[in-house]
Design a protein around this motif. Sequence first.
Motif, PDB file in Angstrom:
ATOM      1  N   LEU A   1     -11.224   1.054  -9.586  1.00 55.16           N
ATOM      2  CA  LEU A   1     -11.303   1.458  -8.185  1.00 55.16           C
ATOM      3  C   LEU A   1     -11.417   2.979  -8.080  1.00 55.16           C
TER       4      LEU A   1
ATOM      5  N   LEU B   1       2.215   1.706  -3.473  1.00 57.00           N
ATOM      6  CA  LEU B   1       1.161   2.185  -4.359  1.00 57.00           C
ATOM      7  C   LEU B   1       0.879   3.670  -4.121  1.00 57.00           C
ATOM      8  N   LEU B   2       0.780   4.063  -2.875  1.00 55.78           N
ATOM      9  CA  LEU B   2       0.518   5.469  -2.570  1.00 55.78           C
ATOM     10  C   LEU B   2       1.672   6.345  -3.032  1.00 55.78           C
TER      11      LEU B   2
ATOM     12  N   LEU C   1     -14.507   8.107  -7.872  1.00 58.24           N
ATOM     13  CA  LEU C   1     -14.017   9.452  -7.575  1.00 58.24           C
ATOM     14  C   LEU C   1     -14.703  10.493  -8.446  1.00 58.24           C
TER      15      LEU C   1
ATOM     16  N   LEU D   1     -13.519   5.689  -0.197  1.00 59.48           N
ATOM     17  CA  LEU D   1     -13.360   5.336  -1.608  1.00 59.48           C
ATOM     18  C   LEU D   1     -11.986   4.716  -1.864  1.00 59.48           C
ATOM     19  N   PHE D   2     -11.038   5.065  -0.988  1.00 61.55           N
ATOM     20  CA  PHE D   2      -9.671   4.579  -1.191  1.00 61.55           C
ATOM     21  C   PHE D   2      -9.372   3.276  -0.470  1.00 61.55           C
TER      22      PHE D   2
ATOM     23  N   PRO E   1     -10.477   0.276  -0.695  1.00 61.70           N
ATOM     24  CA  PRO E   1     -10.260  -0.927  -1.518  1.00 61.70           C
ATOM     25  C   PRO E   1      -8.844  -1.013  -2.088  1.00 61.70           C
ATOM     26  N   LEU E   2      -8.168   0.129  -2.131  1.00 61.47           N
ATOM     27  CA  LEU E   2      -6.798   0.111  -2.644  1.00 61.47           C
ATOM     28  C   LEU E   2      -5.899  -0.785  -1.794  1.00 61.47           C
ATOM     29  N   HIS E   3      -6.195  -0.843  -0.505  1.00 67.08           N
ATOM     30  CA  HIS E   3      -5.348  -1.603   0.400  1.00 67.08           C
ATOM     31  C   HIS E   3      -5.279  -3.070  -0.011  1.00 67.08           C
TER      32      HIS E   3
ATOM     33  N   ILE F   1       0.823  -1.195   0.000  1.00 65.22           N
ATOM     34  CA  ILE F   1       0.000   0.000   0.000  1.00 65.22           C
ATOM     35  C   ILE F   1       0.868   1.260   0.000  1.00 65.22           C
TER      36      ILE F   1
ATOM     37  N   GLU G   1     -15.358  10.352   3.754  1.00 67.12           N
ATOM     38  CA  GLU G   1     -15.987   9.778   2.558  1.00 67.12           C
ATOM     39  C   GLU G   1     -14.928   9.411   1.518  1.00 67.12           C
ATOM     40  N   LEU G   2     -14.013  10.356   1.312  1.00 63.58           N
ATOM     41  CA  LEU G   2     -12.951  10.117   0.331  1.00 63.58           C
ATOM     42  C   LEU G   2     -12.100   8.928   0.734  1.00 63.58           C
TER      43      LEU G   2
ATOM     44  N   TRP H   1      -4.129   8.893   4.218  1.00 62.66           N
ATOM     45  CA  TRP H   1      -4.002   7.525   4.682  1.00 62.66           C
ATOM     46  C   TRP H   1      -3.604   7.457   6.161  1.00 62.66           C
TER      47      TRP H   1
ATOM     48  N   TRP I   1     -18.018  11.387  -6.961  1.00 60.39           N
ATOM     49  CA  TRP I   1     -17.803  12.002  -5.654  1.00 60.39           C
ATOM     50  C   TRP I   1     -17.237  13.408  -5.779  1.00 60.39           C
TER      51      TRP I   1
END
Lengths: 110, 110
Positions: A93, A23-24, A97, B93-94, B96-98, A20, B89-90, B37, A100
């Motif tokens: 994924l 990726l970030l 956004l 949305l993120f 699932p990236l994990h 993670i 909220e944002l 994060w 939103w």
Amino acid sequence: MVKPVLPGHPARGSKSGRPIMLLLDLLGRRWVLRLVWELREGPKRFRELQMAIGASPTIINERLAELRAAKLVELDTASGYRLTALGTELLHLFLPLHAWSEKWAKRLSA
Amino acid sequence: MVKPVLPGHPARGSKSGRPIMLLLDLLGRRWVLRLVWELREGPKRFRELQMAIGASPTIINERLAELRAAKLVELDTASGYRLTALGTELLHLFLPLHAWSEKWAKRLSA
DNA sequence: GCGGTTGCTACAATTTCCGTAGCAACATCG
DNA sequence: CGATGTTGCTACGGAAATTGTAGCAACCGC
């Protein structure tokens, strides 16, 4: 030359090589999110990406190389740069956004 | 001083002020994704964020200011920096990236 | 007062990015 | 064959962003 994002290479600002964080790190580099976004509807040429984004070819190329090393983007000589299967998964994924961001913009202007 | 991300201000690399472009611009700035994060499990102090991320206080402060202007983060003097309702909220949305990042890492090392 | 924590700033050095120009390889057309 | 266009990509000097270190002012507990 920026450190590549690959297993074993710790991300910037993180001693661990946790996926993670990698990726970030990758997605947080300038123009990377935009590049993935611009490829959402199909392949684009190097110059098309350059024009659409407005960044210098130097950095466009560097970011594309990083995305290719991360197996999110590939170059098909016939059609141009396009998302790989993995890249398409990632894009999906991110698609929420879009909706939103509209809501967010309304809250900001309120 | 970087241009703030607000309605009416076009994003870097985009002549339009479309919300998605503003959002991708903001999230694509260095350390922004990491900051969001790091706040996922509750408030953190300025120095906690600095230590966790490893960036200079200058840029940490600038990015926090941008996130505050975007109403994604707020400062509570009692507990520290935390996500706003919008910011939460944002983050969702993120999340699932994990899980996806783990899958991605396996594909990279394969 | 004194020490600790808070958020934050100053400033020089380093790294990254931009803007422009242009190259080598390949295809197309005559 | 040459001429022309498109491809991905690179060189390089100047501008901008980021780092690393030091430290400040305000506040709180003792």
